[in-house]
Design a protein around this motif. Structure first.
Motif, mmCIF file in Angstrom:
data_model
loop_
_atom_site.group_PDB
_atom_site.id
_atom_site.type_symbol
_atom_site.label_atom_id
_atom_site.label_comp_id
_atom_site.label_asym_id
_atom_site.label_seq_id
_atom_site.Cartn_x
_atom_site.Cartn_y
_atom_site.Cartn_z
ATOM 1 N N GLU A 91 0.834 -1.201 0.000
ATOM 2 C CA GLU A 91 0.000 0.000 0.000
ATOM 3 C C GLU A 91 0.872 1.256 0.000
ATOM 4 N N GLN A 92 1.969 1.205 0.801
ATOM 5 C CA GLN A 92 2.872 2.359 0.795
ATOM 6 C C GLN A 92 3.488 2.564 -0.584
ATOM 7 N N ARG A 93 3.939 1.439 -1.198
ATOM 8 C CA ARG A 93 4.509 1.546 -2.532
ATOM 9 C C ARG A 93 3.466 2.011 -3.538
ATOM 10 N N ALA A 138 3.756 5.134 -5.784
ATOM 11 C CA ALA A 138 3.596 5.039 -7.237
ATOM 12 C C ALA A 138 2.487 5.960 -7.722
ATOM 13 N N GLU A 139 1.408 6.064 -6.910
ATOM 14 C CA GLU A 139 0.315 6.949 -7.302
ATOM 15 C C GLU A 139 0.780 8.408 -7.295
ATOM 16 N N ALA A 149 4.056 12.548 -12.692
ATOM 17 C CA ALA A 149 4.388 12.376 -14.107
ATOM 18 C C ALA A 149 3.281 12.932 -14.998
ATOM 19 N N GLU A 150 2.013 12.691 -14.589
ATOM 20 C CA GLU A 150 0.907 13.235 -15.369
ATOM 21 C C GLU A 150 0.944 14.769 -15.379
ATOM 22 N N SER A 186 10.607 3.772 -19.383
ATOM 23 C CA SER A 186 9.405 4.616 -19.263
ATOM 24 C C SER A 186 8.362 3.880 -18.442
ATOM 25 N N PRO A 187 7.630 4.530 -17.474
ATOM 26 C CA PRO A 187 6.586 3.862 -16.664
ATOM 27 C C PRO A 187 5.350 3.517 -17.443
#
Length: 567
Positions: free
Chosen positions: A391-393, A397-398, A404-405, A565-566
């Motif tokens: 959840e932390q990751r 990531a979110e 990034a967005e 690239s993600p």
């Protein structure tokens, strides 16, 4: 100090509790089975028979014994006769019982009364009225009997449920008198499936209580049998003694009869001698005769007394023989009851062993399940920690995705219009380049044709050709500048070696430096000119969904960019 288990009050309380539990089981089982059966019950219905046996034991508990010549007699018919004085409606039942043919014992009358009261559906009402009159029951029961304590009131309350049962009995006096009242515990000792821990503990507790009751009843029956055996031995000794006295009396009677015959002979002889002898002799003989008559009278009275005593002894012997027969019958019944109780005790022991084995198996299963639960809890804790880390990751990531967005949105806002205009300009320049290459090719063909037509002038025209070549190279350089700017906006800068190669002349391969005689391909990413060997790969580009031909350095760079690239 005496143990509490030997205290009579403790034993009576234990018996009351056991009888109350048996009454609960019997009444509950009878109601359930009768409702499931859905018809009128008769005398052969086993749960109903067991109910009457249990009620008989409840009414006999703590009953005072009446001493008679034949021994102590315990009958619950006496208390039941009192009901007609308390409830006038019960007088009809009492009269019917007394008029029932074939009934000879008080126990048979009590059994008939219970069955008639159940048929009238007033057994609970009669029992409540009887239990409420403790002063009348004290004449028949001990103070700590079941009918005198609160257990009796509980049983009377439970009898109300029997009003939903319809029963019809065909009663015979001989059957009621000779019936053996033994409780069949096998009807209530059924191993349920169960599977539920609390119910299993309750069943084990009930079975242990029933086992204790059976053992207690067995001890009482053994004591009763021992008492009956002692009475039988005493009666046998008394019978032997009476037989000896009877033989002595017979011998004495025979002796008296012989003496009486001898006295009669002497008296007849004396009468004859008196007739023949003188008067003095007659006087003396008359005196002797009066003495003989007196002695004869005494002997006659003694003989009558002996005959009376003999008749009394004969009647006592008959009564003792009758008592012996009844005792033998009672002993046979007790022995049958003991055999049945021993069989039930064996069944209880087998069931106890089976329940102990099941309990041991269940304990082992519980232990295994507890170990499994502990392992599952450890795994659950590990999974919870892993989920927390994930959840932390995920949150990180979110946040990265949102950043990034945001960067992508800002980049599009800043460079979107410029990229579009550059792409349009690149397309226009590419179109112009293709047109120029086509014109160059046509010019080459035209000049080659002119050289063939004028062979003498072929060595005089090298400069215009070189001038045209330089002109084309200058145009290519001009076209290359916006392409390089577009390439810098779309991708990262390439290696220095790749940049040097791309800055070479477009008419030769920018990697392998092959001459212009070979076929050339244009990289759709950097717009450089390469040979077939240096531009064999195809990749989808941001400007095109379909795969396009790219050079080897662009392919390497784009693959590295796509892998990092993600999205």
């Amino acid at each position: 100090m005496r143990d509490d288990t030997e205290d009579p009050n403790y034993l009576m309380a234990n018996e009351r509790m056991n009888l109350m539990n048996m009454a609960k089981l019997s009444i509950k089982g009878l109601i359930e089975s009768a409702l499931n059966l859905g018809r009128t019950l008769d005398s052969d219905y086993a749960p109903l028979q067991q109910f009457f046996v249990v009620m008989e034991h409840c009414l006999k508990h703590g009953l005072k014994a009446k001493k008679t010549f034949l021994g102590q007699n315990k009958s619950f018919w006496g208390p039941l006769e009192l009901v007609e004085k308390l409830v006038p409606e019960a007088a009809e039942i009492t009269a019917s019982v007394k008029d029932l043919p074939g009934l000879k014992t008080p126990v048979g009358r009590g059994r008939a009364w219970l069955r008639l009261a159940l048929m009238q559906k007033k057994l609970s009402e009669y029992m409540k009225a009887l239990i409420n009159k403790k002063e009348l029951l004290s004449e028949f029961y001990e103070p700590n009997a079941l009918m005198m304590e609160e257990e009796g009131a509980i049983i009377a309350g439970l009898l109300v449920g029997l009003n939903v049962i319809d029963a019809n009995f065909c009663m015979k006096g001989e059957d009621l008198d000779s019936q053996v009242g033994v409780i069949d515990f096998s009807m209530y000792l059924k191993d349920g499936n169960s599977s539920k821990g609390s119910e299993g503990d309750g069943q084990i507790t009930a079975i242990l209580d029933q086992k204790n009751y059976v053992e207690e009843l067995n001890r009482h029956l053994n004591a009763t049998v021992n008492n009956l055996q002692a009475k039988v031995d005493a009666l046998e000794k008394s019978n032997t003694k009476l037989t000896e006295e009877l033989a002595v009396a017979n011998n004495r009677i025979i002796t008296l009869q012989e003496e009486m015959e001898r006295v009669k002979e002497e008296s007849s002889y004396m009468l004859e001698s008196n007739r023949k002898g003188p008067k003095q002799d007659r006087a003396s003989e008359g005196q002797a005769l009066s003495e003989a008559r007196k002695h004869l009278k005494e002997e006659t009275q003694l003989r009558l007394d002996v005959e009376k005593e003999l008749e009394i002894q004969i009647s006592m012997r008959q009564e003792m023989e009758l008592a012996m027969k009844m005792l033998e019958k009672d002993v046979c019944e007790k022995q049958d009851a003991l055999v049945s109780l021993r069989q039930q005790l064996d069944d209880l022991r087998a069931l106890k062993h089976e329940l102990a084995f099941k309990l041991q198996s269940s304990d082992l299963g519980v232990k295994q399940k507890s170990e499994l639960n502990s392992r599952l809890e450890e795994k659950t804790n590990q999974m919870a920690a892993t989920i927390k880390q994930l959840e932390q990751r995920l949150r990180q990531a979110e946040r990265d995705r949102q950043s990034a967005e945001l960067d992508n949105r800002l980049f599009k806002q800043d460079f979107g219009d410029k990229i579009n205009s550059l792409q349009l300009e690149v397309e226009e320049l590419t179109r112009q380049r293709n047109q120029l290459e086509l014109e160059l090719k046509q010019e080459k063909e035209r000049r080659l044709q002119n050289n063939r037509n004028i062979p003498g002038k072929g060595s005089q025209k090298p400069e215009p050709k070189m001038d045209g070549k330089h002109k084309i190279q200058e145009e290519n350089v001009k076209l290359k500048k916006p392409l390089e700017e577009n390439h810098r906006l779309q991708s990262h800068p390439m290696d220095e070696q790749d940049q040097l190669l791309l800055s070479e002349e477009p008419q030769v391969c920018q990697l392998c430096q092959e001459d212009g005689s070979l076929s050339k391909n244009v990289c759709k990413n950097c717009t450089g000119t390469f040979c077939d060997a240096c531009s064999t790969n195809e990749l989808p580009l941001p400007s095109s969904i379909k795969p396009e031909r790219v050079c080897n350095p662009c392919h390497k760079h784009l693959m590295k960019q796509y892998s990092t690239s993600p999205s």
